[in-house]
Motif scaffolding. Structure first.
Motif, short mmCIF file in Angstrom:
data_model
loop_
_atom_site.label_atom_id
_atom_site.label_comp_id
_atom_site.label_asym_id
_atom_site.label_seq_id
_atom_site.Cartn_x
_atom_site.Cartn_y
_atom_site.Cartn_z
N GLY A 1 3.68 -1.03 2.67
CA GLY A 1 4.71 -2.00 2.99
C GLY A 1 4.70 -3.15 2.01
O GLY A 1 3.63 -3.64 1.62
N HIS B 1 6.66 -6.99 0.87
CA HIS B 1 7.58 -8.08 1.21
C HIS B 1 7.42 -9.19 0.18
O HIS B 1 6.32 -9.42 -0.37
N MET C 1 5.78 -4.49 7.53
CA MET C 1 6.42 -3.43 6.73
C MET C 1 5.50 -2.21 6.62
O MET C 1 5.97 -1.06 6.63
N HIS D 1 7.73 1.13 2.02
CA HIS D 1 8.68 0.43 2.88
C HIS D 1 8.92 -0.97 2.31
O HIS D 1 7.97 -1.74 2.11
N SER E 1 11.03 -4.77 2.43
CA SER E 1 11.85 -5.73 3.16
C SER E 1 13.09 -6.02 2.33
O SER E 1 13.17 -5.68 1.14
N SER E 2 14.04 -6.68 2.93
CA SER E 2 15.29 -6.98 2.22
C SER E 2 15.04 -7.93 1.05
O SER E 2 15.68 -7.82 0.00
N TYR F 1 13.66 -5.93 -1.70
CA TYR F 1 14.75 -5.11 -2.25
C TYR F 1 15.61 -5.93 -3.20
O TYR F 1 15.99 -5.45 -4.29
N THR G 1 15.78 -2.85 6.26
CA THR G 1 14.72 -2.45 5.33
C THR G 1 15.17 -1.31 4.44
O THR G 1 16.19 -0.67 4.67
N TYR G 2 14.29 -1.01 3.41
CA TYR G 2 14.62 -0.01 2.41
C TYR G 2 13.35 0.78 2.06
O TYR G 2 12.23 0.39 2.37
#
Length: 614
Positions: free
Chosen positions: A507, A509, A538, A548, A550-551, A554, A580-581
């Motif tokens: 994850g 972020h 995440m 994974h 987070s926005s 991204y 999320t992406y």
């Protein structure tokens, strides 16, 4: 030519090595210089006992030339001699010499064959008349004859007379008989003129034989047949056979230097050399059989009226240890003999050398310890830098307080192993340790490849950050490439339960954090803030073998050549719904570049693949 040039270089080397003053004081002219070379070698042998020095003997000729006899058991080195002697003559006596070999032979000696070379030495002054006048007026060179002095004085008086005539004054002629008075006045006043010296001898010798033998306890007198005529009291004490007058000297002694036969003719050839006698073991008393033999060193003086040779000598002893080995005492040596001082000074020199050697050994030990300390320091620093950022660690080493810092934007990554709890329940602890170690070694290598900072590991959780502690604008790309490398690296780690590759969740972020050092006993560089919590969410809400995002992460990667796909909105614990992406790949970087594989490793990998296909 090469050997001659080597001789010249060797002479300069000896001067630069500290022997300049010693060489200059060997003699006032070239003849005396060469005569005393053997004495110099004898002195140096006290310090360099393994030294194998040649021997020199010089003879003056009527035309001013000299015959130099060179003896050595090292053949082929005779051409070094003109280089050394020529350089010494030029440097010390300001004369140019030419040396040519007029005879060359091999002579059989006790220790084997010796090369005997005879050089003809001719001297050629290289200075003008005025320069020689200045040179020979110095205290070091008093080589004028009385005729040369008289000519010089005549010249000076005539010059003064011309000067006075020019002024119109009359002078009285000086009678020749006045020159003796003038020379005497100048000689007494300045002491620069060479005057003839005629020693005065007493009609009778004012010393009785007993006093002579006591005052010179190590002398011997022998005739042409080597029969002993008299000997000093100390040498009689050591070699009792000498108390029997008329015995042959060569029965009790052998000549160790120079290496010549024990005959009067051989001794007369080397009359200017120092002679070293050694007692014969078979002729010594029983008490001396287990001791080292006594060596005597001294000079030979031929007494023409009585046709006998006088050997004035001293014991050749270097240290108190050698004195004790022969069970002798300082009192056995005459008070006027410098051998006493030599033994004591040499003992002091040996003590100083031993102290110097001890200091050198201590210095070497300190250098070794310092080297080991430096190595241990590097290991400690490497361990410290593995736990803390380098600039933070340096501040702590200097005793400074590390203030917490705020970073407005960084990218944090969390990862963990899928079904780790289940794996732990089915495996031995050592298997879990080996699995995690294998995985973390791969991940640690990737942190170096992509220049991200490893914050910590807790169990199977692995946490890294980009842009902390050194802020960089590419923090998101670095962490993204690191995450892609983690997915690839995890495929090489086996699940100890199933034997299949393990799966990890990742994850990422991006956001602001506060960073600082926490604790004193085991200080850690920790990150604080909501960004850490969201990155952890995440990872925990991620999918096995997926990255994974987070926005915010991204958005940072959106225009950076990464392929990403939208996951959509999900419910995140404690955060509510979040868009999320998933990160799929780097469009421009190959797998080898992502993994940071060196060229050698790539070649080996290709070979393994090729052999597997075959």
């Amino acid at each position: 030519m090469v050997l001659r040039q080597f001789g010249e270089h060797f002479f300069e080397f000896c001067k630069r090595s500290g022997y300049d003053h010693m060489l200059r004081t060997l003699g006032g002219n070239l003849h005396e210089f060469i005569e005393n070379l053997d004495a110099l070698h004898s002195y140096l042998s006290l310090s360099y006992q393994e030294m194998n020095a040649p021997s020199f003997r010089v003879e003056k000729n009527g035309d001013g030339s000299m015959h130099l006899h060179y003896y050595s058991d090292r053949r082929g080195l005779c051409h070094i001699v003109p280089g050394i002697i020529g350089a010494a003559a030029l440097d010390f006596f300001n004369i140019d010499i030419s040396m040519e070999i007029v005879n060359q032979a091999e002579e059989e000696e006790r220790t084997g064959k010796k090369e005997h070379i005879v050089f003809l030495v001719t001297q050629n002054p290289i200075f003008s008349y005025k320069e020689r006048n200045k040179l020979f007026s110095s205290p070091q060179n008093l080589a004028y004859s009385e005729r040369q002095i008289e000519n010089q004085l005549n010249k000076e008086v005539l010059e003064k007379a011309d000067t006075v005539r020019g002024r119109g004054s009359a002078i009285c002629p000086v009678k020749k008989s006045h020159w003796k008075k003038i020379r005497g006045m100048i000689a007494l006043g300045r002491g620069k003129l060479l005057r003839g010296f005629d020693p005065v001898y007493p009609k009778n010798l004012w010393i009785d034989p007993k006093t002579f033998c006591n005052g010179l306890p190590f002398h011997m007198v022998f005739d042409k047949e080597l029969r002993v005529k008299q000997a000093g009291v100390s040498i009689q004490k050591i070699v009792p056979g000498l108390q029997t007058m008329g015995i042959c000297l060569d029965h009790y002694f052998s000549i160790t230097h120079p290496e010549v036969p024990f005959t009067i003719s051989s001794i007369q050839k080397f009359i200017n050399s120092q002679f070293v006698f050694q007692t014969r073991r078979e002729m010594m008393p029983e008490s001396w059989k287990q001791r080292p033999m006594l060596e005597l060193r001294g000079q030979m003086i031929w007494m023409e009226p009585v046709q006998c040779m006088l050997y004035l000598c001293s014991p050749l002893l270097r240290t108190l240890h050698e004195l004790e080995e022969r069970q002798m005492h300082i009192a056995d040596i005459a008070p006027h003999d410098v051998t006493r001082d030599l033994i004591l000074l040499n003992q002091q020199r040996l003590a100083e050398m031993e102290l110097s050697n001890q200091l050198e050994r201590k210095k070497e030990e300190l250098r070794t310890l310092s080297k080991h300390l430096e190595e241990e320091k590097k290991k400690t620093e490497a361990l410290l830098y593995a736990m803390l950022p380098q600039h933070v660690a340096n501040q702590l080493k200097e005793g400074k307080r590390v203030e917490a810092g705020e970073f407005k934007e960084c990218t944090i990554l969390f990862s963990d192993v899928v079904t780790f709890t289940s794996i732990c329940a089915q495996c031995e602890p050592i298997q879990i340790v080996l699995m995690l170690n294998s995985m973390y070694l791969r991940f640690d290598r990737l942190t170096t490849v992509h220049d991200v900072y490893k914050v910590e590991t807790i169990g199977d959780a692995y946490m890294v950050v980009g842009g902390v502690p050194v802020p960089v604008s590419s923090h998101a790309e670095r962490v993204a490439n690191f995450a892609l490398g983690m997915i690839i690296a995890a495929k090489g780690v086996k699940n100890p339960v199933s034997g299949n590759p393990i799966q990890i969740r990742v994850g990422i972020h991006t956001g602001p954090v506060l960073a600082g050092v926490v604790g004193e006993k085991m200080p850690r560089y920790c990150l604080f803030g909501d960004t850490v919590n969201i990155a952890s969410r995440m990872e925990s809400h991620g999918v096995p073998s997926k990255i994974h995002l987070s926005s915010s992460a991204y958005q940072c990667l959106k225009y950076k050549n990464f392929e990403m796909t939208e996951r959509g909105e999900i419910e995140v614990k404690g955060k509510g719904k979040m868009h999320t992406y998933f990160l799929l790949r780097n469009k421009t970087a190959t797998e080898n570049e992502i993994m940071g594989r060196p060229l050698k490793e790539l070649c080996q990998l290709r070979q393994r693949r090729t052999s597997h296909q075959l």
